[in-house]
Design an enzyme around this catalytic site. Structure first.
Site, PDB file in Angstrom:
ATOM      1  CG  LEU A 141     -15.139  18.411  11.431  1.00 31.09           C
ATOM      2  CD1 LEU A 141     -14.806  19.652  10.602  1.00 31.09           C
ATOM      3  CD2 LEU A 141     -14.386  18.430  12.739  1.00 31.09           C
ATOM      4  CG  HIS A 174     -13.762  13.866  -1.854  1.00 30.48           C
ATOM      5  ND1 HIS A 174     -13.711  13.037  -0.750  1.00 30.48           N
ATOM      6  CD2 HIS A 174     -14.340  13.144  -2.849  1.00 30.48           C
ATOM      7  CE1 HIS A 174     -14.263  11.865  -1.083  1.00 30.48           C
ATOM      8  NE2 HIS A 174     -14.643  11.911  -2.340  1.00 30.48           N
TER       9      HIS A 174
END
Length: 194
Positions: free
Chosen positions: A98, A114
């Site tokens: 992003l 993650h």
């Protein structure tokens, strides 16, 4: 019928690119009474993302954006997030980065999971890299998203011990089980402070 007046759930969008196993887990979590979120929108950059089937299954609005023109796509996404009154974004295997401008608009309200113990092994191929470097432990991390890749404030982490015969595939399966527990816990933790 009178609706029970409980705490209002936070309107949430989940961003995916693939199978959506974390998405499915988050949907199940959102349906629990104790959950602070409701999932109102599923966003993907991949028309063929298997996870999109959960939108139909659970009757959640979905939007797919062609990311060839990132700026245009993000403009459209922001417009859709606004019109759906989205207050929280959960990235769940979203394979696009992003922009700083996008992140700024949702500062402190974008979470990511993650598959490593950050700050170790940012980016891709985390399991392969952990095994190659003969790590004793790996794991998963839920963190806030900022403009640097996998570098935002860590909310929760879970350590997982590597076995001698670990493969990237076995490690992925092992860590995924913990991701399903960690992500909802991190969401509940952060929403107390939102």
């Amino acid at each position: 019928m009178v609706k029970s007046i409980g705490p209002k759930k936070i309107r949430t969008a989940v961003f995916i690119s693939g199978t959506g196993s974390n998405l499915k887990n988050l949907i199940k979590f959102s349906l629990k009474k104790v959950s602070p979120i409701e999932i109102n929108l599923i966003v993907s950059n991949n028309l063929k993302a298997k996870g999109l089937k959960f939108a139909k299954m659970y009757k959640i609005k979905k939007k797919v954006y062609n990311y060839d023109k990132k700026k245009d796509s993000e403009k459209k996404i922001l417009k859709d997030l606004k019109s759906n009154d989205i207050k929280l974004i959960c990235l769940a295997g979203f394979m696009k980065i992003l922009s700083k401008d996008f992140i700024r608009r949702f500062k402190g309200k974008i979470l990511n999971i993650h598959p490593s113990l950050l700050p170790k092994y940012k980016g891709l191929n985390t399991h392969h890299r952990a095994i190659q470097n003969k790590e004793k432990y790996s794991g998963c991390t839920v963190h806030l998203v900022n403009s640097k890749l996998d570098s935002g404030k860590i909310i929760l982490q879970k350590k997982v011990k590597l076995s001698k015969k670990e493969t990237p595939s076995s490690l992925q399966k092992k860590i995924l089980k913990h991701e399903y527990i960690l992500y909802p816990r991190a969401i509940s933790k952060i929403l107390v402070n939102l």
